[in-house]
Structure formats: structure tokens, C-alpha cells
Motif scaffolding. Structure first.
Motif, short mmCIF file in Angstrom:
data_model
loop_
_atom_site.label_atom_id
_atom_site.label_comp_id
_atom_site.label_asym_id
_atom_site.label_seq_id
_atom_site.Cartn_x
_atom_site.Cartn_y
_atom_site.Cartn_z
N THR A 58 -8.38 -22.98 32.89
CA THR A 58 -7.13 -22.22 33.01
C THR A 58 -6.31 -22.26 31.73
OG1 THR A 58 -6.07 -24.17 33.96
CG2 THR A 58 -6.92 -22.54 35.51
N ARG A 59 -6.93 -22.60 30.61
CA ARG A 59 -6.18 -22.75 29.36
C ARG A 59 -5.54 -21.45 28.91
NH1 ARG A 59 -7.96 -26.52 24.33
NH2 ARG A 59 -6.01 -26.35 23.20
N GLU A 60 -6.22 -20.33 29.10
CA GLU A 60 -5.68 -19.03 28.68
C GLU A 60 -4.86 -18.37 29.79
OE1 GLU A 60 -6.19 -18.17 25.48
OE2 GLU A 60 -7.34 -20.03 25.29
N MET A 61 -4.78 -19.00 30.96
CA MET A 61 -4.05 -18.41 32.10
C MET A 61 -2.57 -18.74 32.10
SD MET A 61 -6.35 -18.76 35.53
CE MET A 61 -4.97 -18.79 36.64
N PHE A 62 -2.22 -19.94 31.60
CA PHE A 62 -0.84 -20.43 31.73
C PHE A 62 -0.21 -20.75 30.39
CE2 PHE A 62 -2.78 -21.89 35.79
CZ PHE A 62 -1.95 -21.19 36.66
N ASP A 63 1.11 -20.53 30.32
CA ASP A 63 1.92 -21.06 29.23
C ASP A 63 2.50 -22.38 29.74
OD1 ASP A 63 1.47 -18.92 27.58
OD2 ASP A 63 3.34 -17.89 28.09
N VAL A 64 2.47 -23.40 28.90
CA VAL A 64 2.95 -24.73 29.28
C VAL A 64 4.24 -25.01 28.52
CG1 VAL A 64 2.43 -27.19 29.30
CG2 VAL A 64 0.59 -25.54 29.65
N ASP A 65 5.29 -25.35 29.26
CA ASP A 65 6.55 -25.75 28.64
C ASP A 65 6.86 -27.16 29.14
OD1 ASP A 65 8.92 -25.57 27.12
OD2 ASP A 65 10.05 -25.04 28.93
N ALA A 66 6.92 -28.12 28.23
CA ALA A 66 7.15 -29.51 28.61
C ALA A 66 8.42 -30.04 27.97
CB ALA A 66 5.96 -30.37 28.19
N LYS A 67 9.19 -30.74 28.77
CA LYS A 67 10.36 -31.48 28.27
C LYS A 67 10.01 -32.96 28.46
CE LYS A 67 13.17 -27.84 27.93
NZ LYS A 67 12.32 -26.92 27.21
N VAL A 68 9.95 -33.69 27.34
CA VAL A 68 9.51 -35.08 27.40
C VAL A 68 10.49 -35.97 26.66
CG1 VAL A 68 7.99 -34.89 25.40
CG2 VAL A 68 7.51 -36.59 27.11
N LYS A 69 10.71 -37.18 27.19
CA LYS A 69 11.58 -38.14 26.52
C LYS A 69 11.04 -39.54 26.71
CE LYS A 69 14.75 -38.38 30.41
NZ LYS A 69 16.09 -38.13 30.91
N GLY A 70 11.38 -40.41 25.78
CA GLY A 70 10.99 -41.80 25.84
C GLY A 70 9.61 -42.06 25.27
N GLY A 71 9.40 -43.28 24.78
CA GLY A 71 8.09 -43.70 24.32
C GLY A 71 7.67 -43.07 23.00
N GLY A 72 6.38 -43.25 22.69
CA GLY A 72 5.81 -42.70 21.46
C GLY A 72 4.92 -41.51 21.77
N PHE A 73 4.16 -41.10 20.77
CA PHE A 73 3.36 -39.89 20.92
C PHE A 73 2.26 -40.03 21.97
CE2 PHE A 73 4.82 -39.10 16.46
CZ PHE A 73 5.60 -38.00 16.77
N THR A 74 1.57 -41.17 22.01
CA THR A 74 0.49 -41.31 22.98
C THR A 74 1.02 -41.39 24.41
OG1 THR A 74 0.46 -43.65 22.38
CG2 THR A 74 -1.34 -42.31 21.58
N GLY A 75 2.11 -42.11 24.60
CA GLY A 75 2.73 -42.18 25.93
C GLY A 75 3.21 -40.82 26.38
N GLN A 76 3.82 -40.08 25.47
CA GLN A 76 4.31 -38.75 25.80
C GLN A 76 3.15 -37.81 26.13
OE1 GLN A 76 6.93 -37.40 22.66
NE2 GLN A 76 8.60 -38.69 23.40
N THR A 77 2.05 -37.92 25.37
CA THR A 77 0.89 -37.09 25.63
C THR A 77 0.32 -37.38 27.01
OG1 THR A 77 0.35 -37.04 23.27
CG2 THR A 77 -1.42 -36.46 24.80
N GLY A 78 0.21 -38.66 27.38
CA GLY A 78 -0.28 -39.03 28.70
C GLY A 78 0.62 -38.54 29.82
#
Length: 139
Positions: A58-78
Motif C-alpha cells: 500500500t506504499r503508493e496508496m496512502f500519504d503518511v503524515d506523522a507528528k512525533v515527539k521525544g527520543g532519538g531518530f531510531t525511537g521515533q522511527t519505531g
């Protein structure tokens, strides 16, 4: 005016919290208002973040909008990855869970539904870190 369907999911990882919105679109991913490649410094993190979309095709089906806070890059990615997974489950809730083409079955098989609950262990008294003891001196 036609109502645009939006699907929501919240993800947690370490100390990061992500609120993810999936909207029908062309596959554009934004994190905190920035493009995903601009926000995340490593290509591996971008690949990790997109895994739920890739396994459900479904990668080409949806636009993803994420609001993330706290932690570092790997934690935010997870956290974002778990949020995307939960939003996909929200999108696919009409499909029976035991069906062959159920997103839940595919995502569960790849281990995306389970939250990674590992956190930093607390420091103990008498130790330098959580488990690192001071150097032993015989004399």
C-alpha cells in the motif's frame, strides 16, 4: 464536497510518541511537516519506517503524515512504524481477521503489531551505570 477518509494510529517506542494519519494519496511521507528524507538522516531508518506499507503493498496508496515527539531518530522511527501499522489496521477493519488477504495476518507474521517495550534500564546505587560496576581493586 466529498469526505476524505483518514485513518489514525498512535505508536510508542522508548520515549517517542507518534501520531500517524493515513490519507488516500500517492505515497508522500511527511514527519513533523518535513519530507521523510529531509527529517531522517539515514536511508535505513526510512526503509524501516516503510516496512508495514511495503508488506501490505500500500506504499503508493496512502500519504503518511506523522507528528512525533521525544527520543532519538531510531525511537521515533519505531514509533512511526507502529503508528502506520495501527492506521493500516484501522483502514482494514472491515476485512475478517482470518481472511487470506487480511492486513492483520500479514503484519502479525512480520512482527509489526507488537510494541517493542524495551526501554533504558535505570541506574542502580553503587554502580556507574545500570550494570557497570566500578573497577575492582584487590589492594
Amino acid at each position: 464536497m466529498a469526505k476524505v477518509n483518514k485513518y489514525y494510529g498512535t505508536g510508542h517506542r522508548k520515549t517517542s510518541i507518534a501520531k500517524v494519519t493515513l490519507t488516500p494519496g500517492k505515497g508522500k511521507i511527511t514527519i513533523n511537516g518535513k519530507d521523510v528524507n529531509e527529517y531522517l538522516p539515514y536511508e535505513v531508518l526510512v526503509m524501516d519506517l516503510c516496512q508495514p506499507l511495503d508488506v501490505t503493498k500500500t506504499r503508493e496508496m496512502f500519504d503518511v503524515d506523522a507528528k512525533v515527539k521525544g527520543g532519538g531518530f531510531t525511537g521515533q522511527t519505531g514509533a512511526i512504524r507502529l503508528g502506520i501499522t495501527r492506521a493500516l489496521l484501522d483502514y482494514d477493519k472491515e476485512t475478517p481477521k482470518d481472511s487470506e488477504n487480511s492486513f492483520r495476518k500479514v503484519l502479525k507474521a512480520n512482527g509489526f503489531i507488537t510494541r517493542d517495550s524495551r526501554k533504558k534500564e535505570r541506574k542502580k546505587p553503587g554502580l556507574k551505570k545500570a550494570r557497570r560496576a566500578p573497577q575492582f581493586s584487590k589492594r
